[in-house]
Design a protein around this motif. Structure first.
Motif, PDB file in Angstrom:
ATOM      1  N   GLY A 107      -7.974  16.393  11.518  1.00  0.00           N
ATOM      2  CA  GLY A 107      -6.687  17.084  11.510  1.00  0.00           C
ATOM      3  C   GLY A 107      -6.799  18.530  11.940  1.00  0.00           C
ATOM      4  N   THR A 108      -8.011  19.063  11.872  1.00  0.00           N
ATOM      5  CA  THR A 108      -8.209  20.457  12.271  1.00  0.00           C
ATOM      6  C   THR A 108      -9.264  20.500  13.358  1.00  0.00           C
ATOM      7  OG1 THR A 108      -9.875  20.731  10.587  1.00  0.00           O
ATOM      8  CG2 THR A 108      -7.644  21.420  10.017  1.00  0.00           C
ATOM      9  N   ILE A 109      -9.462  21.666  13.888  1.00  0.00           N
ATOM     10  CA  ILE A 109     -10.390  21.765  15.013  1.00  0.00           C
ATOM     11  C   ILE A 109     -11.623  22.535  14.562  1.00  0.00           C
ATOM     12  CG2 ILE A 109      -8.715  23.447  15.838  1.00  0.00           C
ATOM     13  CD1 ILE A 109      -9.862  23.422  18.470  1.00  0.00           C
ATOM     14  N   ALA A 110     -12.463  21.816  13.814  1.00  0.00           N
ATOM     15  CA  ALA A 110     -13.602  22.502  13.206  1.00  0.00           C
ATOM     16  C   ALA A 110     -14.898  22.168  13.927  1.00  0.00           C
ATOM     17  CB  ALA A 110     -13.710  22.109  11.749  1.00  0.00           C
ATOM     18  N   HIS A 111     -14.793  21.283  14.893  1.00  0.00           N
ATOM     19  CA  HIS A 111     -16.028  20.796  15.506  1.00  0.00           C
ATOM     20  C   HIS A 111     -16.296  21.455  16.844  1.00  0.00           C
ATOM     21  CE1 HIS A 111     -13.146  18.412  17.666  1.00  0.00           C
ATOM     22  NE2 HIS A 111     -12.552  18.392  16.499  1.00  0.00           N
ATOM     23  N   SER A 112     -17.554  21.454  17.161  1.00  0.00           N
ATOM     24  CA  SER A 112     -18.060  22.220  18.300  1.00  0.00           C
ATOM     25  C   SER A 112     -17.339  21.942  19.619  1.00  0.00           C
ATOM     26  CB  SER A 112     -19.542  21.914  18.461  1.00  0.00           C
ATOM     27  OG  SER A 112     -19.698  20.539  18.714  1.00  0.00           O
ATOM     28  N   GLY A 113     -17.306  20.710  20.019  1.00  0.00           N
ATOM     29  CA  GLY A 113     -16.847  20.347  21.346  1.00  0.00           C
ATOM     30  C   GLY A 113     -15.449  20.866  21.662  1.00  0.00           C
ATOM     31  N   SER A 114     -14.521  20.622  20.757  1.00  0.00           N
ATOM     32  CA  SER A 114     -13.135  20.963  21.046  1.00  0.00           C
ATOM     33  C   SER A 114     -12.925  22.467  21.087  1.00  0.00           C
ATOM     34  CB  SER A 114     -12.214  20.362  20.006  1.00  0.00           C
ATOM     35  OG  SER A 114     -12.638  19.074  19.695  1.00  0.00           O
ATOM     36  N   LYS A 115     -13.661  23.172  20.232  1.00  0.00           N
ATOM     37  CA  LYS A 115     -13.541  24.629  20.236  1.00  0.00           C
ATOM     38  C   LYS A 115     -13.978  25.179  21.577  1.00  0.00           C
ATOM     39  CE  LYS A 115     -13.877  26.641  15.665  1.00  0.00           C
ATOM     40  NZ  LYS A 115     -14.871  27.027  14.679  1.00  0.00           N
ATOM     41  N   GLY A 127       1.540  14.669  14.963  1.00  0.00           N
ATOM     42  CA  GLY A 127       0.742  14.673  13.745  1.00  0.00           C
ATOM     43  C   GLY A 127       0.143  13.315  13.445  1.00  0.00           C
ATOM     44  N   TYR A 128      -0.178  13.120  12.188  1.00  0.00           N
ATOM     45  CA  TYR A 128      -0.819  11.865  11.818  1.00  0.00           C
ATOM     46  C   TYR A 128      -0.401  11.478  10.411  1.00  0.00           C
ATOM     47  CZ  TYR A 128      -3.856  15.225   9.457  1.00  0.00           C
ATOM     48  OH  TYR A 128      -4.323  16.244   8.692  1.00  0.00           O
ATOM     49  N   MET A 159       0.845  -1.211   0.000  1.00  0.00           N
ATOM     50  CA  MET A 159       0.000   0.000   0.000  1.00  0.00           C
ATOM     51  C   MET A 159       0.867   1.243   0.000  1.00  0.00           C
ATOM     52  SD  MET A 159      -3.204  -0.441  -0.115  1.00  0.00           S
ATOM     53  CE  MET A 159      -3.417  -2.040  -0.898  1.00  0.00           C
ATOM     54  N   SER A 160       0.441   2.236  -0.758  1.00  0.00           N
ATOM     55  CA  SER A 160       1.287   3.433  -0.836  1.00  0.00           C
ATOM     56  C   SER A 160       1.080   4.311   0.389  1.00  0.00           C
ATOM     57  CB  SER A 160       0.928   4.233  -2.083  1.00  0.00           C
ATOM     58  OG  SER A 160      -0.425   4.637  -1.993  1.00  0.00           O
ATOM     59  N   ASN A 161       2.151   4.818   0.885  1.00  0.00           N
ATOM     60  CA  ASN A 161       2.080   5.761   1.996  1.00  0.00           C
ATOM     61  C   ASN A 161       1.800   7.124   1.396  1.00  0.00           C
ATOM     62  OD1 ASN A 161       2.419   7.356   4.167  1.00  0.00           O
ATOM     63  ND2 ASN A 161       4.354   6.419   4.819  1.00  0.00           N
ATOM     64  N   ILE A 162       0.644   7.711   1.696  1.00  0.00           N
ATOM     65  CA  ILE A 162       0.331   8.926   0.954  1.00  0.00           C
ATOM     66  C   ILE A 162       0.384  10.202   1.783  1.00  0.00           C
ATOM     67  CG2 ILE A 162      -0.967   7.831  -0.897  1.00  0.00           C
ATOM     68  CD1 ILE A 162      -3.486   8.760   0.640  1.00  0.00           C
ATOM     69  N   GLY A 163       0.978  10.170   2.923  1.00  0.00           N
ATOM     70  CA  GLY A 163       1.181  11.471   3.569  1.00  0.00           C
ATOM     71  C   GLY A 163       1.353  11.446   5.066  1.00  0.00           C
ATOM     72  N   THR A 164       2.214  12.335   5.516  1.00  0.00           N
ATOM     73  CA  THR A 164       2.402  12.558   6.943  1.00  0.00           C
ATOM     74  C   THR A 164       2.080  14.017   7.182  1.00  0.00           C
ATOM     75  OG1 THR A 164       4.157  10.940   6.934  1.00  0.00           O
ATOM     76  CG2 THR A 164       4.061  12.408   8.823  1.00  0.00           C
ATOM     77  N   TYR A 165       1.247  14.280   8.185  1.00  0.00           N
ATOM     78  CA  TYR A 165       0.776  15.658   8.407  1.00  0.00           C
ATOM     79  C   TYR A 165       0.973  16.057   9.850  1.00  0.00           C
ATOM     80  CZ  TYR A 165      -1.588  14.247   4.133  1.00  0.00           C
ATOM     81  OH  TYR A 165      -1.858  13.759   2.887  1.00  0.00           O
ATOM     82  N   LYS A 166       1.128  17.345  10.024  1.00  0.00           N
ATOM     83  CA  LYS A 166       1.273  17.866  11.398  1.00  0.00           C
ATOM     84  C   LYS A 166      -0.060  18.403  11.881  1.00  0.00           C
ATOM     85  CE  LYS A 166       5.435  19.398  13.190  1.00  0.00           C
ATOM     86  NZ  LYS A 166       6.688  19.143  13.275  1.00  0.00           N
ATOM     87  N   PHE A 167      -0.338  18.263  13.164  1.00  0.00           N
ATOM     88  CA  PHE A 167      -1.533  18.891  13.730  1.00  0.00           C
ATOM     89  C   PHE A 167      -1.311  20.394  13.840  1.00  0.00           C
ATOM     90  CE2 PHE A 167      -2.173  14.688  15.989  1.00  0.00           C
ATOM     91  CZ  PHE A 167      -3.306  14.348  15.268  1.00  0.00           C
ATOM     92  N   LYS A 168      -2.385  21.125  13.723  1.00  0.00           N
ATOM     93  CA  LYS A 168      -2.303  22.580  13.974  1.00  0.00           C
ATOM     94  C   LYS A 168      -1.968  22.827  15.445  1.00  0.00           C
ATOM     95  CE  LYS A 168      -3.819  24.240   9.966  1.00  0.00           C
ATOM     96  NZ  LYS A 168      -5.098  23.907   9.392  1.00  0.00           N
ATOM     97  N   THR A 169      -1.385  23.981  15.737  1.00  0.00           N
ATOM     98  CA  THR A 169      -0.978  24.268  17.128  1.00  0.00           C
ATOM     99  C   THR A 169      -2.129  24.161  18.113  1.00  0.00           C
ATOM    100  OG1 THR A 169      -0.892  26.472  16.215  1.00  0.00           O
ATOM    101  CG2 THR A 169       1.082  25.687  17.342  1.00  0.00           C
ATOM    102  N   GLU A 170      -3.286  24.701  17.751  1.00  0.00           N
ATOM    103  CA  GLU A 170      -4.417  24.675  18.686  1.00  0.00           C
ATOM    104  C   GLU A 170      -4.807  23.247  19.036  1.00  0.00           C
ATOM    105  OE1 GLU A 170      -6.208  26.964  15.888  1.00  0.00           O
ATOM    106  OE2 GLU A 170      -7.545  25.448  15.031  1.00  0.00           O
ATOM    107  N   MET A 171      -4.674  22.361  18.014  1.00  0.00           N
ATOM    108  CA  MET A 171      -5.018  20.971  18.279  1.00  0.00           C
ATOM    109  C   MET A 171      -4.000  20.310  19.158  1.00  0.00           C
ATOM    110  SD  MET A 171      -6.945  18.814  15.686  1.00  0.00           S
ATOM    111  CE  MET A 171      -5.876  17.644  16.346  1.00  0.00           C
TER     112      MET A 171
END
Ligand SMILES: Nc1ncnc2c1ncn2[C@@H]1O[C@H](COP(=O)(O)OP(=O)(O)OP(=O)(O)O)[C@@H](O)[C@H]1O
Ligand SMILES: [Mg+2]
Length: 632
Positions: A99-107, A163-164, A1-13
């Motif tokens: 990956g981002t903090i777009a949802h109600s609870g965490s905000k 990150g993830y 399986m191809s590895n398609i990316g490593t990402y960093k979490f945003k600072t707030e997360m």
């Protein structure tokens, strides 16, 4: 399986994760509640898509999969799997949602954290969503396959630190999502079947889809609102409230409605125990959950009730809702409007009934949520007749500082010929109770409403009258017409003396006018004062002292409307002053005493002196005079 990316979490997360990973939470169990609630959300969403797009089923992956949640425990590898047959996620959605903090609870969580640095317990009440899993997990894998035909399966991997990773994978064979959790070494209790069951009963009992734990069905799946009231236990109502609101308090009251004609709908509505807006850090945004035949059409619909009822939690289900209408347009349909007006009416009726039959509960509701009813007065003309009777006040006839009275109570015990509802405003009860304006009303035994909330006076100005009785501030009341105590007959001699006395007083009044000419418009003999020597009253139609004070607070500028000084001719200070003036009209101290009486009348309203330094000097002069007298 191809590895398609490593990402960093945003600072707030990273901030959130940091807190969670180092588990400042005392209640870790909620991670399961959060994951199950996400699974149920994903199932609700696919359910809605399936019924609304049933004509092009070929666009949807595995349209015939049963809608369910499965939990399995792998003791040997210390793993927990939670899988659902919901909508799944595309790669973009994975990145966006996890990956981002777009949802109600965490905000909310973050915001709350910044406001309550030392109070983590309060945070425990609020869901922080998916990321709470990192309280118990060493590593989390999210395997997912979107319902969108062309989207392949992906696996998202993270240890909750920086990150993830996302890669294509074949783990998730069918539509849906599986959360694979590798537990931390000291979190092994979550491998215990009984522990998992216990959490489900506590937090997730009302999920509308079957939950299987290692093959065994563990929840009841019943849409509580469809059952008959007689079949539902009090506890179930309370648990259901906790489930839909995610709050941990016990509701003050609830209302279960069921209608069959002309419109079919059922609803359960709740009032929580505390007004979160009162604490000052949020505005209610939750709305009601709207279902049609047990299928969730819209979570958190804010249009089902008028904005002033935004503190109500609940669910509404109607089979008459047209599912061919898009979600955005549902609120414009006649069915929706009818449901809305019915819910509003029934709720207001319910509050009125409580106010009558269960005063204790209503008092709690009023003390927490009364502000919303005041807000409603000018927002909802159509229900005004149901809202005004809900208003409550402390009055001069309240047995203590807590006994609330309604406008109807007031009217019931009004004096026979009384035509107005009297009120007095002030910053707090103790300053109101000591107000000179109240003296006359006390003496005549006329009830006065004590308004300490600035909103109250606006409400009265807005209403103008209730049941043909006008609202009137005691400052502006026509005292003469209210006077009942008659003066006793005087002998000739007494009359003569009174006459002389009057003349002295009139001279004094002229002198006071002269002394205070820059500060007041007039000096008059008071009809309202019983104990105090003087008080200030508004010239006709001037805004009330309280409103003037508010304006001053808001604009930092005083209105500088000059007032009338009323003097109490029966008061010994005034009488002595009149005699002293007659004896020696040029005595320097007279002016000081008059200035000080005036100053006192300002302090009685404002609570503070405008020029304390001058006042202290003046009082010292007066004190030196009195002390000298005492030595004689
Ligand atoms: N099992 C799942 N299936 C599909 N999407 C999911 C699943 N779990 C999470 N997601 C997606 O990830 C997002 C983030 O989840 P998270 O629980 O953190 O927040 P939320 O559910 O949106 O809000 P909250 O849980 O705070 O009320 C969700 O909005 C959803 O889009
Ligand atoms: Mg969630």
């Amino acid at each position: 399986m191809s590895n398609i990316g490593t990402y960093k979490f945003k600072t707030e997360m990273q901030k959130i994760l940091n807190i969670l990973v180092h588990s400042l939470y005392t209640n870790k169990d909620i991670f399961l509640r959060e994951l199950l609630s996400n699974a149920a959300d994903a199932l609700d969403k696919i359910n809605y898509i399936l019924i609304t797009q049933s004509q092009n089923k070929e666009e949807i992956k595995n349209p015939d999969l049963p809608l369910e949640i499965k939990i399995s425990i792998d003791k040997d590898n210390k793993k927990l799997y939670i899988s659902d047959t919901g909508i799944g996620m595309t790669k973009e959605e994975l990145q966006q949602n996890l990956g981002t903090i777009a949802h109600s609870g965490s905000k909310e969580f973050l915001q709350r954290l910044s406001e309550h640095k030392n109070n983590l317990e309060i945070i425990g009440q609020f869901g922080v969503g998916f990321y709470s899993v990192f309280m118990v997990a060493k590593e989390v894998r999210v395997h997912t396959k979107s319902y969108k035909k062309k989207s392949p399966s992906y696996t998202w991997i993270s240890t909750g630190e920086e990150g993830y990773k996302i890669k294509e994978s074949d783990f998730q064979k069918q539509r849906g999502t599986t959360i694979e959790i590798l537990l931390k070494d000291d979190e092994e209790e979550y491998l215990n079947k009984e522990k998992i069951k216990e959490i489900i009963y506590k937090y997730s009992n009302f999920i509308n889809f079957p939950i299987y734990l290692d093959g065994e069905k563990v929840n009841k799946i019943s849409a509580l609102w469809t059952k008959n009231k007689s079949e539902i236990k009090e506890d179930e109502y309370i648990e259901f409230y906790k489930f839909i609101s995610k709050n941990q308090d016990t509701p003050l009251t609830y209302l279960h409605l069921k209608f069959d004609s002309p419109l079919q709908f059922s609803a359960i509505l709740y009032v929580g125990e505390t007004n979160l807006e009162k604490l000052g850090f949020l505005k209610y945004e939750h709305g009601l959950h709207l279902y049609s035949k047990k299928i969730l059409i819209q979570p958190d619909n804010k249009e089902l009730l008028p904005p002033y009822l935004r503190f109500i939690y609940g669910v509404v289900d109607s089979e008459d809702i047209d599912l061919n209408v898009s979600r955005e347009l549902i609120q414009n349909t006649p069915v929706f409007s009818k449901i809305k007006s019915n819910l509003t009416k029934k709720l207001l009726d319910h509050f009125n009934k409580l106010a009558k039959n269960d005063k204790e509960t209503y008092t709690k509701i009023w003390n927490e949520f009364g502000r919303f009813f005041k807000e409603a007065i000018h927002l909802d003309l159509s229900h005004r007749d149901k809202i005004v009777p809900l208003l409550r006040f402390i009055s001069s006839k309240s047995k203590d500082d807590k006994e609330l009275i309604s406008l109807d109570d007031y009217i019931k015990r009004m004096q026979v010929d009384q035509k107005e509802i009297y009120y007095i405003t002030g910053p707090d009860l103790s300053s109101i109770k000591n107000s000179p304006y109240l003296e006359f009303f006390k003496k005549e035994d006329i009830e006065v409403l004590f308004l300490t909330d600035p909103l109250d006076e606006f409400v009265f100005n807005y209403l103008i009258e209730y049941k043909d009785k006008k609202f009137k501030s005691v400052e502006n009341a026509d005292i003469e017409s209210l006077k009942k105590t008659t003066e006793k007959e005087l002998t000739e001699k007494e009359k003569e003396e009174k006459q002389k006395n009057e003349e002295k007083i009139d001279k004094l009044i002229n002198f006071i006018k002269l002394t205070l000419k820059d500060k007041i418009v007039d000096v008059v003999k008071s009809k309202r004062l019983v104990d105090s020597p003087v008080c200030l009253v508004n010239a006709e139609n001037a805004p009330s002292a309280h409103i003037q004070k508010l304006l001053k607070m808001m604009t930092n500028e005083s209105l500088k409307t000059k007032k009338i000084l009323e003097i109490n001719t029966e008061n010994p200070i005034i009488q002595n002053l009149a005699i002293a003036y007659e004896k020696n009209p040029v005595a320097e101290e007279l002016k000081d005493i008059i200035e000080q009486l005036y100053e006192n009348s300002i302090i009685a309203v404002d609570g503070i002196s405008e020029n304390p330094d001058k006042m202290i000097k003046r009082i010292e002069k007066i004190l030196s005079l009195t002390t000298k007298l005492l030595t004689k």
